[in-house]
Design an enzyme around this catalytic site. Structure first.
Site: not given
Ligand code: ADE
Length: 236
Positions: A97, A124, A162, A177
């Site tokens: 994230p 984590e 794709r 797309d």
């Molecule tokens: N791992 C956990 N959440 C994630 C996300 N939103 N994007 C990429 N990898 C992740």
């Protein structure tokens, strides 16, 4: 293209249905040999007695952190092995994230690479020192937290599959797309327009007249206008 995935859940990447890679377009890309996905279990590279891959975070706090040693060793072992010689260079990617937001532009760029190595962190996260040492591209699929990087990795593989040459037939071309650079709009990246099919009238709702007009130019103009309006309203 070859995609390696380093994960503690390699079974998530099995191609037999009903897995994500066992259906629809990714399964066709695999069957046709345009895509190869090889998942490696991080556990196999742990030097610890119980094949541990994680430990508690320094400084305290919840969750576990993937340790440097198995990640470092696995990445180098994977990169040295390939079904072709000379081995293809891997583009290293960590799904997290904290990464750069995945976009169609990033997917298009990655689809041109000969080989990707996706590292899917769990818990984590991954010890920052091995990320610093490996210098991967860090990618996020959105501002929300998944249980691990595996689903995010599958999203990336699907989006890439794709775009691989020959995977989509002409009738499904990815040029139209959402987020593809619009040739009629100076390369703007727009959301897709609404689509309609039979019947012409359904529960008192009819298909926009222009789509039934047979006027190809008017249809192209209407679709572009719809794409721009949607993009402004939904992403503006
Ligand atoms: N791992 C956990 N959440 C994630 C996300 N939103 N994007 C990429 N990898 C992740």
């Amino acid at each position: 293209m070859r995609v390696d995935v380093l994960t503690t859940f390699p079974e998530m990447f099995e191609a037999s249905p009903p897995g994500v890679l066992g259906v629809s377009i990714p399964s066709r890309a695999l069957r046709d040999g345009r895509l190869e996905v090889v998942a490696t279990n991080l556990r196999e590279f742990s030097a610890s007695k119980h094949r541990k891959t994680d430990d508690r975070p320094y400084g305290g706090g919840p969750g576990m952190v993937l340790t440097c040693q198995p990640v470092w060793d696995a990445v180098h072992a994977i990169e040295a092995s390939d079904s072709v010689r000379p081995v293809r260079a891997c583009t290293r990617i960590v799904m997290t994230p904290q990464g750069r937001m995945l976009s169609q532009e990033v997917v298009e760029e990655l689809a041109t690479k000969p080989r990707l190595l996706i590292i899917a962190g769990h818990y984590e996260g991954i010890d920052e020192r091995v990320i610093d040492a490996l210098k991967p591209m860090e990618l996020s699929i959105g501002d929300y937290v998944l249980s691990g990087g595996e689903l995010a990795g599958l999203v990336l593989i699907d989006a890439i599959a794709r775009l691989l040459p020959g995977v989509l037939g002409d009738s499904q071309s990815s040029v139209q797309d959402s987020f593809s650079a619009e040739p009629q709009a100076g390369g703007e990246r727009l959301l897709d327009c609404p689509h309609y099919t039979k019947p012409r009238d359904w529960m008192g709702r009819s298909v926009p007249d222009v789509l039934l007009s047979g006027d190809h130019q008017a249809i192209v103009r209407w679709r572009l206008e719809q794409k721009r309006t949607r993009t402004r309203e939904r992403r503006g």
